[in-house]
Write a protein that holds these residues in place. Structure first.
Motif, mmCIF file in Angstrom:
data_model
loop_
_atom_site.group_PDB
_atom_site.id
_atom_site.type_symbol
_atom_site.label_atom_id
_atom_site.label_comp_id
_atom_site.label_asym_id
_atom_site.label_seq_id
_atom_site.Cartn_x
_atom_site.Cartn_y
_atom_site.Cartn_z
ATOM 1 N N TRP A 28 -62.668 -11.358 -6.459
ATOM 2 C CA TRP A 28 -62.765 -9.904 -6.299
ATOM 3 C C TRP A 28 -62.465 -9.385 -4.903
ATOM 4 O O TRP A 28 -62.740 -8.223 -4.609
ATOM 5 N N ASP A 45 -63.531 -4.788 -12.011
ATOM 6 C CA ASP A 45 -63.199 -4.072 -13.254
ATOM 7 C C ASP A 45 -64.163 -2.901 -13.383
ATOM 8 O O ASP A 45 -65.297 -2.964 -12.875
ATOM 9 N N ARG A 51 -67.794 -3.159 -13.362
ATOM 10 C CA ARG A 51 -68.348 -4.476 -13.694
ATOM 11 C C ARG A 51 -68.547 -5.226 -12.379
ATOM 12 O O ARG A 51 -67.654 -5.879 -11.862
ATOM 13 N N LEU A 105 -60.334 -1.715 -11.185
ATOM 14 C CA LEU A 105 -59.229 -2.299 -11.954
ATOM 15 C C LEU A 105 -59.032 -1.543 -13.275
ATOM 16 O O LEU A 105 -59.540 -1.914 -14.316
ATOM 17 N N ARG A 119 -57.400 -5.547 -27.970
ATOM 18 C CA ARG A 119 -57.837 -4.819 -26.790
ATOM 19 C C ARG A 119 -57.559 -3.329 -26.882
ATOM 20 O O ARG A 119 -57.625 -2.626 -25.867
ATOM 21 N N LYS A 152 -52.903 -0.667 -15.288
ATOM 22 C CA LYS A 152 -52.591 -1.945 -15.932
ATOM 23 C C LYS A 152 -52.279 -1.754 -17.412
ATOM 24 O O LYS A 152 -52.652 -0.746 -17.974
ATOM 25 N N HIS A 153 -51.606 -2.670 -18.048
ATOM 26 C CA HIS A 153 -51.038 -3.925 -17.571
ATOM 27 C C HIS A 153 -49.539 -3.741 -17.705
ATOM 28 O O HIS A 153 -49.050 -3.565 -18.825
ATOM 29 N N ARG A 163 -51.090 -13.930 -25.294
ATOM 30 C CA ARG A 163 -50.840 -12.871 -24.302
ATOM 31 C C ARG A 163 -50.328 -13.415 -22.974
ATOM 32 O O ARG A 163 -49.743 -12.695 -22.188
ATOM 33 N N MET A 196 -50.925 -3.210 -11.865
ATOM 34 C CA MET A 196 -51.211 -4.612 -12.203
ATOM 35 C C MET A 196 -50.139 -5.161 -13.131
ATOM 36 O O MET A 196 -49.903 -4.624 -14.211
ATOM 37 N N TYR A 199 -49.762 -10.196 -18.052
ATOM 38 C CA TYR A 199 -49.631 -11.631 -18.342
ATOM 39 C C TYR A 199 -48.308 -11.994 -19.011
ATOM 40 O O TYR A 199 -47.740 -13.043 -18.765
ATOM 41 N N ASP A 231 -52.125 -9.656 -12.846
ATOM 42 C CA ASP A 231 -53.328 -9.785 -13.655
ATOM 43 C C ASP A 231 -53.926 -11.151 -13.310
ATOM 44 O O ASP A 231 -53.252 -12.029 -12.751
ATOM 45 N N TRP A 232 -55.184 -11.322 -13.669
ATOM 46 C CA TRP A 232 -55.920 -12.506 -13.208
ATOM 47 C C TRP A 232 -55.365 -13.788 -13.835
ATOM 48 O O TRP A 232 -55.540 -14.045 -15.022
ATOM 49 N N SER A 350 -63.161 -8.538 -20.147
ATOM 50 C CA SER A 350 -63.291 -8.222 -18.726
ATOM 51 C C SER A 350 -63.839 -6.820 -18.462
ATOM 52 O O SER A 350 -64.205 -6.496 -17.339
ATOM 53 N N GLU A 416 -61.156 -8.511 -26.285
ATOM 54 C CA GLU A 416 -60.073 -9.025 -25.450
ATOM 55 C C GLU A 416 -59.923 -10.510 -25.784
ATOM 56 O O GLU A 416 -60.900 -11.188 -26.067
HETATM 57 C C1 BGC Z 1 -57.717 -8.686 -17.621
HETATM 58 C C2 BGC Z 1 -57.646 -7.527 -16.657
HETATM 59 C C3 BGC Z 1 -58.823 -7.571 -15.731
HETATM 60 C C4 BGC Z 1 -58.848 -8.905 -15.013
HETATM 61 C C5 BGC Z 1 -60.000 -9.067 -14.043
HETATM 62 C C6 BGC Z 1 -57.917 -10.014 -16.927
HETATM 63 O O1 BGC Z 1 -58.203 -11.009 -17.831
HETATM 64 O O2 BGC Z 1 -56.545 -8.731 -18.400
HETATM 65 O O3 BGC Z 1 -57.605 -6.331 -17.349
HETATM 66 O O4 BGC Z 1 -58.767 -6.517 -14.825
HETATM 67 O O5 BGC Z 1 -58.953 -9.940 -15.984
HETATM 68 O O6 BGC Z 1 -61.192 -9.225 -14.708
#
Ligand code: BGC
Length: 765
Positions: A28, A45, A51, A105, A119, A152-153, A163, A196, A199, A231-232, A350, A416
């Protein structure tokens, strides 16, 4: 000033430090470089709540510090209310400041291509205008607080199945008109701090490595000035990503920094590209740091009240036969279904928030002092029918004047990470609705779901309330609507199909062997259903109110519109009912006939207005050429064919109440790149030289044709009389012939013909 600072930092950073800067510190944070005094910023997020996770932790099961879970995008989109979205963004921005978070995010603005996408609850709509406008308001709200967003995304990330490697495949029109349009609107309108990269791949290129869209489209064509964040875990090749314009890889990926270093050393990555990525990241970091507010505090009570307010204004009343709603406080009501006690109000993954509190419908009833008149039965436990719970529900329903059934999708059916398999409610929920509605004539269904469901019982119940995933205050919001404390004003931001098999992408979702051909092209959602006259369960834009509205005087301030001359469209809306209410004014258009395939209806403007009983307001929209245009691959630009466009006020995408016409002026489209013998007549005469030649030789040519019987003598006579009959019957056929054939009747010599083509091609550039 910052530019100088950034330049200096870049000149002082070692290659290793530059590589390090291009990925995060843990989940983060960006990386600080203490040696040079480069600070770090924090991001979390997103999108409908903060979050709050620390360091390496990424608990997607609802961990993290408590925060407000606001209504999800599936719900807020139904508000059709920019102002609400702006307020939501602002509130979240304040919450970020108070927690020393510099970037949120979100928002998630992917288009709802198929209702099965796991999602969808995080996304707004199947319509790019609605998505773009609401996303824009949200981003402006967050960023008004000096907190960044990550839109995003990017892009065409429309399913969870595979994905992280699937390739979304489509033509340029589909990209521009549907899957890029909302990003474009937000980038141009708000300059989000970051975008962002998704994937997935688009046309077999990972979004994190897609220079054509990250550099050429996003930065060059749209003027994006922020940073691109992966993206992560979406970055597959660090050097390719940096070269393509993906600046920051998240989360931290120190183990692959060596890839960047090696690529610079062996010349496969220009150091200038690495510097550009660092510059974008440093700009982001400085922005974040400069906007920190040490003593910022967040007003929890205000935020929780806003969560309830937004949820109340996002609920969609789908059906209300015999005015079964609103309920009366003196009526004996049965609340049936576990969701009345423990609502499903958010999705998994997420975006999952550790909510500060949750207000169920039963809690809200208690708060309002209505406990005496509301009886409760659980109705179901799990997806399979529990006969004793069902029997208990039936006897509860029998004791009441009205039964309100709280049903929907449990979280294991929608999350998700995976897509739904079907559009059905759990069997136990459907069984409950059928059983109760068979014995209780006043049955109302309240739905908690993140995406459309089939409703095989639609005709068996009197009322249906779509509450979506309305965040932690959803119970209060539902009760507000049920008892008329809030006049429902939500409208569906997506079509509810009758069956999964009816959906436009049914045959190509979720693709095969990692390839997802977007065969329906721009015909997504109502664009498809309307063009195909395919009935739906509930159309896009549908939603009822406890009052009534009337429309009059749809007009434009000028008869024509062109590239440099927009028109203002106005309509008068009157609240003709007895109580105040909010109306969503929806303006759609039908384009003129055109060389391109175009959906028969598209939303081109909308607004939400509050009207007290008896009041009239004039709602006006400025309509630009671009609002009516489609993407032209030939011109590599937006294009609206000149001609008559019908503007329509719709109560939904499928129900228009008023229309008027506006003329679009401009150059017609010529799809001809080179004039040759095979050029069709209709294209030939669109060229000024062709037009002149045709006018000068038309009689000659047609006489020649009549002589050899290509056209009947009678048709020629009609043409000469100028009575139009020939034009109607024969001209279209003539126009579809190659020019070589026509010219052969004009007496033109080979030499003259070639020099005519040459002149035309030269004039064409
Ligand atoms: C999600 C993103 C999210 C990121 C950070 C990814 O898996 O697709 O939307 O912001 O994780 O948690």
């Amino acid at each position: 000033m910052n530019n100088d600072k950034i330049k200096k930092w870049i000149s002082e950073l070692t290659l290793e430090e530059k590589a390090g800067l291009c990925s995060g510190n843990g989940n983060w944070y960006t990386k600080a470089v203490e040696r040079l005094g480069i600070p770090a910023i924090r991001m979390n997020d997103g999108p409908h709540g903060l979050r709050l996770q620390e360091g390496e932790s990424n608990d997607i099961s609802g961990g993290g510090d408590p925060a407000i879970c606001f209504p999800l995008a599936c719900a807020t989109a139904a508000s059709f209310d920019r102002n609400l979205l702006h307020r939501l963004g602002k509130e979240l921005g304040e919450q970020c400041l108070a927690n020393n978070v510099q970037m949120l995010l979100g928002p998630g603005i992917n288009i709802k291509r198929n209702p099965l996408c796991g999602r969808n609850f995080e996304y707004f709509s199947e319509d790019p205008l609605l998505t773009g406008e609401l996303g824009l308001a949200f981003v402006n709200g967050v960023q008004s607080q000096g907190v960044g967003t990550s839109v995003k995304h990017f892009f065409a990330n429309n399913q969870e199945h595979r994905r992280m490697d699937s390739s979304s495949e489509m033509d340029e029109r589909t990209k521009r008109e549907i899957y890029l349009a909302a990003f474009e609107r937000i980038v141009k309108g708000a300059q989000p701090w970051t975008v962002m990269a998704a994937y997935n791949q688009v046309d077999n290129v990972f979004c994190t490595e897609n220079a054509e869209y990250l550099q050429e489209v996003l930065r060059r064509q749209w003027g994006f000035e922020g940073a691109v964040v992966s993206d992560w875990g979406a970055t597959m090749h660090r050097a390719k990503a940096v070269a393509a314009g993906c600046d920051l890889t998240m989360p931290g990926a120190a183990d692959t920094d060596a890839q960047l270093i090696k690529a610079v050393q062996d010349g496969s990555l220009a150091e200038a590209d690495l510097d550009a990525a660092c510059a974008n990241i440093l700009k982001l970091v400085l922005r974040g740091v400069e906007n920190r507010r040490e003593n910022a505090v967040f007003d929890l009570a205000r935020g929780e009240a806003l969560a309830e307010e937004i949820a109340s204004q996002s609920i969609v009343l789908l059906k209300n036969d015999a005015a079964v709603l609103p309920l009366n406080e003196d009526q004996k009501i049965a609340f049936i279904g576990e969701f009345a006690q423990s609502p499903r109000y958010q999705g998994s993954g997420s975006s999952r928030i550790n909510s500060t509190r949750v207000v169920s419908a039963l809690d809200a009833i208690g708060e309002m002092g209505l406990g005496e008149n509301v009886i409760y039965a659980k109705g179901y436990d799990g997806e399979e029918t529990d006969v004793s719970l069902l029997n208990e529900a039936l006897s509860t329903a029998q004791q009441a004047e009205v039964a309100v059934l709280f049903v929907g999708l449990p979280s294991q059916m929608e999350s998700e990470g995976f897509d739904r398999k079907h559009l059905r409610l759990p069997e136990s929920h459907n069984a409950l609705i059928w059983a109760v509605s068979a014995i209780q004539p006043n049955t109302i269904v309240v739905l908690h779901n993140g995406a459309p469901v089939e409703m095989p019982w639609v005709h068996d119940v009197k009322g249906i309330v779509e509450a979506y995933l309305g965040g932690q205050g959803v119970g209060k919001a539902v009760v507000n609507v049920l008892y008329g404390k809030e006049n429902p004003s939500g409208r569906l931001p997506e079509s509810f199909p009758l069956r999964l098999e009816d959906t436009p992408s049914y045959l190509s979702f979720p693709g095969e062997a990692g390839h997802v051909p977007y065969t329906e092209r721009m015909f997504v959602g109502y664009r498809y259903y309307e063009s195909k006259a395919q009935p739906v369960l509930f159309p896009f834009g549908h939603g009822l109110s406890y009052t009534t509205f009337a429309y009059a005087n749809l007009r434009t301030d000028a008869p024509t519109l062109s590239k440099d001359k927009p028109v203002t469209v106005s309509v008068d809306v009157t609240n003709t009912g007895a109580i105040s209410g909010r109306e969503v004014v929806q303006l759609y258009y039908t384009p003129c006939k055109c060389e391109y395939l175009r959906p028969v209806k598209q939303l081109c403007a909308f607004d939400k207005v509050l009207l007290t009983s008896g009041k009239t307001k004039t709602v006006s929209f400025e309509l630009q050429y671009r609002d009516l245009a489609c993407w032209s691959p030939e011109l590599n630009d937006w294009f609206a064919e000149p001609g008559s466009y019908t503007l329509q006020i719709g109560l939904s995408a499928s129900k228009s109440v008023l229309d008027c016409v506006v003329q679009v002026q401009g150059e017609p489209l010529s799809i001809v790149k080179e004039y040759t013998e095979s050029t069709l007549m209709k294209d030939f005469i669109m060229h000024p030289f062709g037009k002149t030649y045709f006018a000068d030789h038309v009689e000659h040519m047609f006489t020649g044709m009549a002589k050899v019987g290509v056209i009947p003598e009678e048709a020629l006579a009609q043409m000469k009389r100028g009575d139009g009959t020939f034009e109607a019957q024969g001209l279209e056929t003539m126009m579809a012939l190659p020019i070589s054939l026509m010219l052969s009747f004009s007496g033109i010599s080979e030499e003259e013909k070639q020099s005519l083509f040459q002149a035309m091609n030269t004039a064409n550039g």
